[in-house]
Write an enzyme that holds these catalytic residues in place. Sequence first.
Site, PDB file in Angstrom:
ATOM      1  N   HIS A  12     -56.395 -36.486 -15.201  1.00 34.37           N
ATOM      2  CA  HIS A  12     -55.790 -35.767 -16.327  1.00 34.37           C
ATOM      3  C   HIS A  12     -55.848 -34.274 -16.097  1.00 34.37           C
ATOM      4  O   HIS A  12     -56.661 -33.777 -15.313  1.00 34.37           O
ATOM      5  CB  HIS A  12     -56.507 -36.118 -17.639  1.00 34.37           C
TER       6      HIS A  12
ATOM      7  N   ARG B  14     -62.972 -41.291 -16.356  1.00 33.41           N
ATOM      8  CA  ARG B  14     -61.780 -40.692 -16.948  1.00 33.41           C
ATOM      9  C   ARG B  14     -60.583 -40.894 -16.025  1.00 33.41           C
ATOM     10  O   ARG B  14     -60.671 -40.667 -14.822  1.00 33.41           O
ATOM     11  CB  ARG B  14     -61.946 -39.172 -17.140  1.00 33.41           C
TER      12      ARG B  14
ATOM     13  N   TYR C 131     -65.266 -30.673 -11.293  1.00 32.25           N
ATOM     14  CA  TYR C 131     -64.927 -29.375 -11.875  1.00 32.25           C
ATOM     15  C   TYR C 131     -65.778 -28.284 -11.250  1.00 32.25           C
ATOM     16  O   TYR C 131     -66.960 -28.506 -10.948  1.00 32.25           O
ATOM     17  CB  TYR C 131     -65.204 -29.362 -13.388  1.00 32.25           C
TER      18      TYR C 131
ATOM     19  N   TYR D 178     -62.974 -39.118 -12.602  1.00 32.90           N
ATOM     20  CA  TYR D 178     -64.408 -38.805 -12.514  1.00 32.90           C
ATOM     21  C   TYR D 178     -65.197 -39.613 -13.548  1.00 32.90           C
ATOM     22  O   TYR D 178     -64.682 -39.992 -14.590  1.00 32.90           O
ATOM     23  CB  TYR D 178     -64.657 -37.300 -12.669  1.00 32.90           C
TER      24      TYR D 178
ATOM     25  N   HIS E 213     -56.028 -30.744 -18.505  1.00 29.76           N
ATOM     26  CA  HIS E 213     -56.194 -30.186 -19.856  1.00 29.76           C
ATOM     27  C   HIS E 213     -55.184 -29.067 -20.072  1.00 29.76           C
ATOM     28  O   HIS E 213     -54.993 -28.215 -19.187  1.00 29.76           O
ATOM     29  CB  HIS E 213     -57.609 -29.606 -20.021  1.00 29.76           C
TER      30      HIS E 213
HETATM   31 FE   LIG Z   1     -61.466 -33.346 -18.002  1.00 30.65          FE
END
Ligand SMILES: [Fe+2]
Length: 235
Positions: A157, A154, A105, A144, A159
Site C-alpha cells: 500500500h 499488510r 520503512y 510487511y 499512504h
Molecule cells: Fe503503511
Amino acid sequence: MVENTAYRKPPKGTQPDYLYPAYASTRKRAPTRPLVLLPQSLSETTGPVFGRDAVGAGDNDLTTQHPGTPLGERIIVGGRLLDEGGRAVPHALVELWQCNASGRYRHRNDRHDAPLDPNFTGCGRTLTDAEGRYSFVTIKPGAYPWRNHPNAWRPAHIHFSLFGAAFLARLVTQMYFPGDPLLAHDPIYNSTADEKARHRLVADFDLDSTRPEYALGYRFDIILRGHHATPMEKK
Ligand SMILES: [Fe+2]
C-alpha cells in the site's frame, strides 16, 4: 465573498468505522461517547495554507532522491483529485509515503527484519494541475508484518495525504494494488463495510500511463466527498 457550504455526510458504510475491533488499535482510540458536532465555520474552508513554492519539480519522483537507483519494481502512480460533482480539484497538495520494496520503512519505529534501501526514502509530494491530475514515480512497496493479530501482514500500500484549501482540510487514505491476496485478510482495508467503497481504495493497472521500457502505470482517482467518495482514515 467566500461561500460557506456544509459538506454532506457520507452514506452509511462507505467510510471506515471509528471502532473496528479486528483492527486492534481502533479499540484504544475510538470515541467511547457520542461525538459533538461542531458548527462548520469559514476557518475550515479558507485560511492559511502551505506555500506552493515549497514543492519542487522533482518532489514527485521517489526514485531520484539519492545518488543511486532504489531497488525494486519502478511504477508510476497517478490519477485525478475530484470533488463530489466530478469536478477537478486543482492546486491541492498531494503527499505520499510508503515502505521500500522489501517492506521496510525508513523510520526508527520500524523493526521489521528487512533491509533498508540507501537509495530510497519513501516520501514524495506534488500539486494537482488545473485538471486535478497528479503523478508520482516510485517503487512498488512490499508487504510487511504488523503484529495486529497472529501472522498479520499488510497488503502492499501507499499512504496518501491531501491538503485542501486550508490546513484543517486534510484527508489521509491508503492506496492498494489490484489482485493482492492479502486484501481479504487486512482489517484496515476491510474496516470500510461497503464493498464498492472499499474497492475504491484499489488502484487500476493503467496501460495508458505505463511507459515502455520504463515502468508500469497505476491509476488512483481520489474523490473527496459524496456517493463515490474514497474512504478516508479516521484518526
Ligand atoms: Fe503503511
